[in-house]
Design a protein around this motif. Structure first.
Motif, PDB file in Angstrom:
ATOM      1  N   VAL A  30       0.847  -1.205   0.000  1.00 19.35           N
ATOM      2  CA  VAL A  30       0.000   0.000   0.000  1.00 19.35           C
ATOM      3  C   VAL A  30       0.878   1.249   0.000  1.00 19.35           C
ATOM      4  O   VAL A  30       0.631   2.195  -0.757  1.00 19.35           O
ATOM      5  CB  VAL A  30      -0.964  -0.011   1.208  1.00 19.35           C
ATOM      6  N   ALA A  31       1.892   1.256   0.841  1.00 19.73           N
ATOM      7  CA  ALA A  31       2.791   2.407   0.911  1.00 19.73           C
ATOM      8  C   ALA A  31       3.508   2.627  -0.416  1.00 19.73           C
ATOM      9  O   ALA A  31       3.658   3.775  -0.867  1.00 19.73           O
ATOM     10  CB  ALA A  31       3.797   2.208   2.033  1.00 19.73           C
ATOM     11  N   ALA A  32       3.958   1.561  -1.051  1.00 22.32           N
ATOM     12  CA  ALA A  32       4.668   1.692  -2.328  1.00 22.32           C
ATOM     13  C   ALA A  32       3.762   2.285  -3.405  1.00 22.32           C
ATOM     14  O   ALA A  32       4.180   3.163  -4.164  1.00 22.32           O
ATOM     15  CB  ALA A  32       5.196   0.333  -2.775  1.00 22.32           C
ATOM     16  N   VAL A  33       2.520   1.814  -3.456  1.00 10.69           N
ATOM     17  CA  VAL A  33       1.579   2.342  -4.448  1.00 10.69           C
ATOM     18  C   VAL A  33       1.327   3.827  -4.208  1.00 10.69           C
ATOM     19  O   VAL A  33       1.320   4.637  -5.148  1.00 10.69           O
ATOM     20  CB  VAL A  33       0.253   1.539  -4.416  1.00 10.69           C
ATOM     21  N   LEU A  34       1.129   4.199  -2.955  1.00  9.79           N
ATOM     22  CA  LEU A  34       0.885   5.612  -2.649  1.00  9.79           C
ATOM     23  C   LEU A  34       2.110   6.476  -2.917  1.00  9.79           C
ATOM     24  O   LEU A  34       1.982   7.623  -3.361  1.00  9.79           O
ATOM     25  CB  LEU A  34       0.425   5.762  -1.206  1.00  9.79           C
ATOM     26  N   LEU A  35       3.296   5.944  -2.640  1.00 11.05           N
ATOM     27  CA  LEU A  35       4.509   6.708  -2.947  1.00 11.05           C
ATOM     28  C   LEU A  35       4.685   6.894  -4.449  1.00 11.05           C
ATOM     29  O   LEU A  35       5.117   7.957  -4.902  1.00 11.05           O
ATOM     30  CB  LEU A  35       5.734   6.026  -2.353  1.00 11.05           C
ATOM     31  N   LEU A  36       4.362   5.865  -5.225  1.00 14.85           N
ATOM     32  CA  LEU A  36       4.433   6.005  -6.684  1.00 14.85           C
ATOM     33  C   LEU A  36       3.415   7.010  -7.198  1.00 14.85           C
ATOM     34  O   LEU A  36       3.638   7.662  -8.223  1.00 14.85           O
ATOM     35  CB  LEU A  36       4.209   4.646  -7.354  1.00 14.85           C
ATOM     36  N   ALA A  37       2.281   7.144  -6.485  1.00 14.00           N
ATOM     37  CA  ALA A  37       1.254   8.113  -6.862  1.00 14.00           C
ATOM     38  C   ALA A  37       1.574   9.513  -6.328  1.00 14.00           C
ATOM     39  O   ALA A  37       0.765  10.427  -6.468  1.00 14.00           O
ATOM     40  CB  ALA A  37      -0.105   7.656  -6.349  1.00 14.00           C
ATOM     41  N   ARG A  38       2.742   9.659  -5.683  1.00 15.89           N
ATOM     42  CA  ARG A  38       3.206  10.940  -5.137  1.00 15.89           C
ATOM     43  C   ARG A  38       2.293  11.475  -4.037  1.00 15.89           C
ATOM     44  O   ARG A  38       2.064  12.683  -3.923  1.00 15.89           O
ATOM     45  CB  ARG A  38       3.332  11.995  -6.230  1.00 15.89           C
ATOM     46  N   ALA A  39       1.774  10.577  -3.216  1.00 17.31           N
ATOM     47  CA  ALA A  39       0.943  10.994  -2.081  1.00 17.31           C
ATOM     48  C   ALA A  39       1.835  11.606  -1.000  1.00 17.31           C
ATOM     49  O   ALA A  39       3.017  11.273  -0.902  1.00 17.31           O
ATOM     50  CB  ALA A  39       0.195   9.792  -1.521  1.00 17.31           C
ATOM     51  N   ILE A  55      -0.052   6.688   7.318  1.00 16.72           N
ATOM     52  CA  ILE A  55      -1.363   6.390   7.908  1.00 16.72           C
ATOM     53  C   ILE A  55      -2.070   5.296   7.119  1.00 16.72           C
ATOM     54  O   ILE A  55      -2.646   4.364   7.698  1.00 16.72           O
ATOM     55  CB  ILE A  55      -2.209   7.673   7.999  1.00 16.72           C
ATOM     56  N   ALA A  56      -2.032   5.353   5.804  1.00 17.72           N
ATOM     57  CA  ALA A  56      -2.705   4.339   4.986  1.00 17.72           C
ATOM     58  C   ALA A  56      -2.071   2.963   5.184  1.00 17.72           C
ATOM     59  O   ALA A  56      -2.780   1.946   5.267  1.00 17.72           O
ATOM     60  CB  ALA A  56      -2.656   4.742   3.517  1.00 17.72           C
ATOM     61  N   ALA A  57      -0.752   2.912   5.281  1.00 13.96           N
ATOM     62  CA  ALA A  57      -0.084   1.624   5.509  1.00 13.96           C
ATOM     63  C   ALA A  57      -0.440   1.072   6.881  1.00 13.96           C
ATOM     64  O   ALA A  57      -0.693  -0.133   7.022  1.00 13.96           O
ATOM     65  CB  ALA A  57       1.424   1.789   5.382  1.00 13.96           C
ATOM     66  N   ALA A  58      -0.502   1.928   7.878  1.00 15.51           N
ATOM     67  CA  ALA A  58      -0.874   1.477   9.229  1.00 15.51           C
ATOM     68  C   ALA A  58      -2.319   0.990   9.257  1.00 15.51           C
ATOM     69  O   ALA A  58      -2.627  -0.037   9.878  1.00 15.51           O
ATOM     70  CB  ALA A  58      -0.678   2.609  10.230  1.00 15.51           C
ATOM     71  N   VAL A  59      -3.211   1.689   8.578  1.00 16.77           N
ATOM     72  CA  VAL A  59      -4.626   1.272   8.522  1.00 16.77           C
ATOM     73  C   VAL A  59      -4.753  -0.063   7.785  1.00 16.77           C
ATOM     74  O   VAL A  59      -5.515  -0.942   8.207  1.00 16.77           O
ATOM     75  CB  VAL A  59      -5.483   2.372   7.865  1.00 16.77           C
ATOM     76  N   ALA A  60      -3.998  -0.231   6.708  1.00 17.35           N
ATOM     77  CA  ALA A  60      -4.051  -1.494   5.964  1.00 17.35           C
ATOM     78  C   ALA A  60      -3.574  -2.658   6.834  1.00 17.35           C
ATOM     79  O   ALA A  60      -4.216  -3.713   6.877  1.00 17.35           O
ATOM     80  CB  ALA A  60      -3.203  -1.395   4.695  1.00 17.35           C
ATOM     81  N   ALA A  61      -2.473  -2.463   7.533  1.00 12.86           N
ATOM     82  CA  ALA A  61      -1.954  -3.529   8.409  1.00 12.86           C
ATOM     83  C   ALA A  61      -2.917  -3.821   9.543  1.00 12.86           C
ATOM     84  O   ALA A  61      -3.201  -4.984   9.853  1.00 12.86           O
ATOM     85  CB  ALA A  61      -0.591  -3.138   8.958  1.00 12.86           C
TER      86      ALA A  61
END
Length: 104
Positions: free
Chosen positions: A73-82, A89-95
């Motif tokens: 999730v974190a990698a996808v968001l980083l590639l999307a330049r979030a 927060i998104a990675a923590a929520v996903a886990a």
């Protein structure tokens, strides 16, 4: 003094000694192209090894759990330049969500 403190002090002294020896290296040795490439890429390799062992290992075995999904999730968001805070927060929520569903 316990053995733990002896180990901590010994590791500190060894670390200081290693750093001091690094400063004693002659500049002409460090300016060689091969040495310059190695010293540039070494932190990346060490960070990659730390990343791999903390993400996909538990003790001596390889595990696929919520950590791997969170990193994805974190990698996808980083590639999307979030923004970085949103990535964390998104990675923590996903886990947390996957662990709540029983996927350790």
């Amino acid at each position: 003094m316990s053995m733990l403190w002896v180990a901590v002090i010994a590791a500190s002294v060894l670390s200081f000694g290693q750093k001091w020896l690094g400063y004693q290296a002659p500049p002409d040795v460090l300016d060689r192209p091969r040495i310059a490439r190695i010293t540039t890429l070494l932190p990346i390799a060490l960070l990659g090894a730390l990343f791999a062992t903390q993400t996909a290992a538990s003790g001596a075995e390889i595990v696929l759990d919520a950590r791997l999904a969170a990193i994805s999730v974190a990698a996808v968001l980083l590639l999307a330049r979030a923004p970085f805070l949103m990535v964390v927060i998104a990675a923590a929520v996903a886990a947390a969500g996957l662990r709540a569903l029983g996927w350790a």
